[in-house]
Scaffold this active site. Structure first.
Site, mmCIF file in Angstrom:
data_model
loop_
_atom_site.group_PDB
_atom_site.id
_atom_site.type_symbol
_atom_site.label_atom_id
_atom_site.label_comp_id
_atom_site.label_asym_id
_atom_site.label_seq_id
_atom_site.Cartn_x
_atom_site.Cartn_y
_atom_site.Cartn_z
ATOM 1 N N ALA A 183 8.095 -26.918 22.282
ATOM 2 C CA ALA A 183 8.150 -26.915 20.811
ATOM 3 C C ALA A 183 8.925 -25.709 20.308
ATOM 4 O O ALA A 183 8.683 -24.579 20.724
ATOM 5 C CB ALA A 183 6.733 -26.902 20.242
ATOM 6 N N THR B 293 14.532 -23.989 14.516
ATOM 7 C CA THR B 293 15.591 -23.064 14.086
ATOM 8 C C THR B 293 15.480 -22.850 12.578
ATOM 9 O O THR B 293 15.044 -23.750 11.845
ATOM 10 C CB THR B 293 16.998 -23.621 14.388
ATOM 11 O OG1 THR B 293 17.105 -24.913 13.786
ATOM 12 C CG2 THR B 293 17.266 -23.720 15.869
ATOM 13 N N GLY C 241 24.288 -16.227 13.481
ATOM 14 C CA GLY C 241 23.334 -16.950 12.621
ATOM 15 C C GLY C 241 21.986 -17.207 13.259
ATOM 16 O O GLY C 241 21.169 -17.938 12.702
ATOM 17 N N TYR D 267 16.107 -16.844 16.284
ATOM 18 C CA TYR D 267 15.964 -17.800 17.395
ATOM 19 C C TYR D 267 16.311 -17.129 18.736
ATOM 20 O O TYR D 267 15.578 -17.264 19.724
ATOM 21 C CB TYR D 267 16.876 -18.991 17.119
ATOM 22 C CG TYR D 267 16.816 -20.114 18.116
ATOM 23 C CD1 TYR D 267 15.867 -21.133 17.980
ATOM 24 C CD2 TYR D 267 17.717 -20.198 19.175
ATOM 25 C CE1 TYR D 267 15.829 -22.189 18.881
ATOM 26 C CE2 TYR D 267 17.691 -21.246 20.075
ATOM 27 C CZ TYR D 267 16.747 -22.242 19.919
ATOM 28 O OH TYR D 267 16.711 -23.291 20.811
ATOM 29 N N GLY E 212 21.691 -25.412 27.247
ATOM 30 C CA GLY E 212 22.778 -25.156 26.309
ATOM 31 C C GLY E 212 22.655 -26.117 25.146
ATOM 32 O O GLY E 212 21.553 -26.519 24.771
ATOM 33 N N TYR E 213 23.789 -26.486 24.564
ATOM 34 C CA TYR E 213 23.786 -27.411 23.428
ATOM 35 C C TYR E 213 23.563 -28.823 23.961
ATOM 36 O O TYR E 213 24.372 -29.365 24.694
ATOM 37 C CB TYR E 213 25.095 -27.282 22.632
ATOM 38 C CG TYR E 213 25.058 -26.061 21.748
ATOM 39 C CD1 TYR E 213 25.164 -24.785 22.309
ATOM 40 C CD2 TYR E 213 24.854 -26.161 20.378
ATOM 41 C CE1 TYR E 213 25.068 -23.652 21.520
ATOM 42 C CE2 TYR E 213 24.775 -25.029 19.581
ATOM 43 C CZ TYR E 213 24.888 -23.781 20.159
ATOM 44 O OH TYR E 213 24.789 -22.658 19.377
HETATM 45 N N1 CAA Z 1 31.098 -17.865 14.477
HETATM 46 C C1 CAA Z 1 32.025 -17.035 13.971
HETATM 47 N N2 CAA Z 1 32.149 -16.799 12.634
HETATM 48 C C2 CAA Z 1 31.329 -17.435 11.806
HETATM 49 C C3 CAA Z 1 30.346 -18.309 12.280
HETATM 50 C C4 CAA Z 1 30.246 -18.525 13.680
HETATM 51 N N3 CAA Z 1 29.374 -19.364 14.208
HETATM 52 N N4 CAA Z 1 29.664 -18.800 11.241
HETATM 53 C C5 CAA Z 1 30.188 -18.234 10.143
HETATM 54 N N5 CAA Z 1 31.207 -17.439 10.493
HETATM 55 C C6 CAA Z 1 32.067 -16.667 9.611
HETATM 56 C C7 CAA Z 1 32.595 -17.555 8.503
HETATM 57 O O1 CAA Z 1 33.769 -18.206 8.900
HETATM 58 C C8 CAA Z 1 32.805 -16.568 7.402
HETATM 59 O O2 CAA Z 1 33.973 -15.820 7.616
HETATM 60 P P1 CAA Z 1 34.865 -15.329 6.372
HETATM 61 O O3 CAA Z 1 33.962 -14.465 5.557
HETATM 62 O O4 CAA Z 1 36.001 -14.619 7.033
HETATM 63 O O5 CAA Z 1 35.269 -16.592 5.673
HETATM 64 C C9 CAA Z 1 31.644 -15.640 7.572
HETATM 65 O O6 CAA Z 1 31.307 -15.666 8.977
HETATM 66 C C10 CAA Z 1 30.477 -16.153 6.778
HETATM 67 O O7 CAA Z 1 29.358 -15.516 7.149
HETATM 68 P P2 CAA Z 1 27.992 -15.975 6.528
HETATM 69 O O8 CAA Z 1 26.963 -15.002 6.896
HETATM 70 O O9 CAA Z 1 28.193 -16.280 5.072
HETATM 71 O O10 CAA Z 1 27.724 -17.323 7.353
HETATM 72 P P3 CAA Z 1 27.400 -18.741 6.783
HETATM 73 O O11 CAA Z 1 26.243 -18.669 5.870
HETATM 74 O O12 CAA Z 1 28.649 -19.384 6.310
HETATM 75 O O13 CAA Z 1 26.972 -19.508 8.149
HETATM 76 C C11 CAA Z 1 25.439 -20.215 9.809
HETATM 77 C C12 CAA Z 1 25.825 -19.110 8.844
HETATM 78 C C13 CAA Z 1 25.216 -21.524 9.057
HETATM 79 C C14 CAA Z 1 24.188 -19.811 10.515
HETATM 80 C C15 CAA Z 1 26.597 -20.420 10.818
HETATM 81 O O14 CAA Z 1 26.939 -19.179 11.345
HETATM 82 C C16 CAA Z 1 26.250 -21.333 11.967
HETATM 83 O O15 CAA Z 1 26.192 -22.550 11.813
HETATM 84 N N6 CAA Z 1 26.042 -20.723 13.164
HETATM 85 C C17 CAA Z 1 25.787 -21.472 14.386
HETATM 86 C C18 CAA Z 1 24.333 -21.793 14.456
HETATM 87 C C19 CAA Z 1 24.027 -22.503 15.731
HETATM 88 O O16 CAA Z 1 24.835 -22.680 16.639
HETATM 89 N N7 CAA Z 1 22.798 -22.932 15.845
HETATM 90 C C20 CAA Z 1 22.361 -23.610 17.010
HETATM 91 C C21 CAA Z 1 21.264 -24.574 16.633
HETATM 92 S S1 CAA Z 1 20.831 -25.609 17.979
HETATM 93 C C22 CAA Z 1 19.959 -24.625 18.976
HETATM 94 O O17 CAA Z 1 19.626 -23.536 18.662
HETATM 95 C C23 CAA Z 1 19.554 -25.216 20.316
HETATM 96 C C24 CAA Z 1 19.940 -24.306 21.405
HETATM 97 O O18 CAA Z 1 19.058 -23.677 21.960
HETATM 98 C C25 CAA Z 1 21.357 -24.222 21.856
#
Ligand code: CAA
Length: 240
Positions: free
Chosen positions: A83, A86, A143, A147, A178-179
């Site tokens: 369980a 995110t 982000g 987690y 991984g993913y």
């Molecule tokens: N990598 C690099 N740069 C990123 C980024 C990332 N993943 N996400 C956002 N940025 C950049 C944006 O492009 C933006 O750049 P500019 O300012 O130059 O335009 C800046 O960072 C924005 O930063 P913010 O803090 O405003 O970010 P946001 O609110 O737009 O996005 C977020 C935040 C939604 C968390 C996003 O980062 C994201 O989706 N991250 C990935 C999350 C992820 O992979 N989660 C996995 C879930 S599944 C899981 O967890 C299972 C497992 O075990 C694998």
């Protein structure tokens, strides 16, 4: 008598695949879930696997939930702490609630569930525990400070409990997926997900069954000499 296996978050994603793999291997399986009654009913009807509702973040509910599993199926031989939730946000935007919820479910839930089964496993001199870590606990992820902290924490937790439990016939290991093609990964923004998949050497998401196979191995007699380990199933993502 069939061994009893309990999988938290067991009615969807990696948890559901793990329940099915354990059932096919002859275990008596219990799946816990927290909220979605309709999904649990569908899973129960489709598989015949018993489902139980409680919140792993609630210490007392875990004690009571495990007692109910013991009453209906027997003592828990295998625990899979799957369980997890995110609440993704960059740290400068992350609320205390987003931090707290992920810590309490992912890491607190692992403590609560292990606490609920470990006494009985020690008394009986047998147990298999598998905790779900993540590639993002090993590598970090934009982000996911909350987690990733829990998934890295689970590795230290696993090693410590493995040391405490080895003399009692109990192994404790982690898997770090991984993913994987689950609802959790489906919730990631499509453009972010596509960029991540493009960076995975095997160029695709993992399948829940591929993670379940690793968990099944770790709880099998063949893995009796493996404890305190973390097994990655990530298509080579961590190599990049
Ligand atoms: N990598 C690099 N740069 C990123 C980024 C990332 N993943 N996400 C956002 N940025 C950049 C944006 O492009 C933006 O750049 P500019 O300012 O130059 O335009 C800046 O960072 C924005 O930063 P913010 O803090 O405003 O970010 P946001 O609110 O737009 O996005 C977020 C935040 C939604 C968390 C996003 O980062 C994201 O989706 N991250 C990935 C999350 C992820 O992979 N989660 C996995 C879930 S599944 C899981 O967890 C299972 C497992 O075990 C694998």
């Amino acid at each position: 008598m069939a061994r009893v296996a309990l999988v938290t978050g067991g009615v969807s994603g990696i948890g559901a695949a793990t329940c099915k793999a354990l059932q096919a291997a002859g275990f008596a399986v219990a799946a816990s879930f927290v909220a979605d009654e309709a999904a649990a009913r569908g899973f129960r009807e489709q598989t015949g696997i018993a489902t139980y509702r409680w919140d792993v973040a609630d210490f007392d509910a875990c004690q009571q939930g495990v007692a109910e599993v013991v009453r209906t199926l027997g003592p828990v031989d295998v625990l899979v702490n799957n369980a997890g939730i995110t609440r993704d946000a960059s740290l400068h935007k992350m609320t205390r609630e987003q931090w707290r919820a992920v810590i309490e479910v992912n890491l607190g839930g692992c403590f609560n569930m292990c606490h609920a089964v470990i006494g009985s496993m020690r008394e009986r001199g047998y147990g298999r525990i598998v905790n779900l870590s993540s590639v993002n606990g090993l590598a970090g992820q934009f982000g996911q400070a909350n987690y990733a902290a829990t998934k890295a924490g689970i590795i230290g937790f696993t090693k410590s409990l493995a040391l405490e439990s080895a003399a009692h016939g109990i192994t404790v290991n982690a898997v770090a997926p991984g993913y994987t093609d689950t609802p959790m990964v489906a919730a990631v923004r499509p453009e972010v997900r596509e960029r991540i998949v493009a960076g995975i050497p095997l160029r695709r998401l993992g399948r829940p069954e591929e993670v379940a196979a690793a968990i099944l191995y770790l709880v099998s007699d063949a893995a009796a000499y493996i404890t305190g380990e973390t097994l990655s199933i990530n298509g080579g993502q961590y190599l990049r």
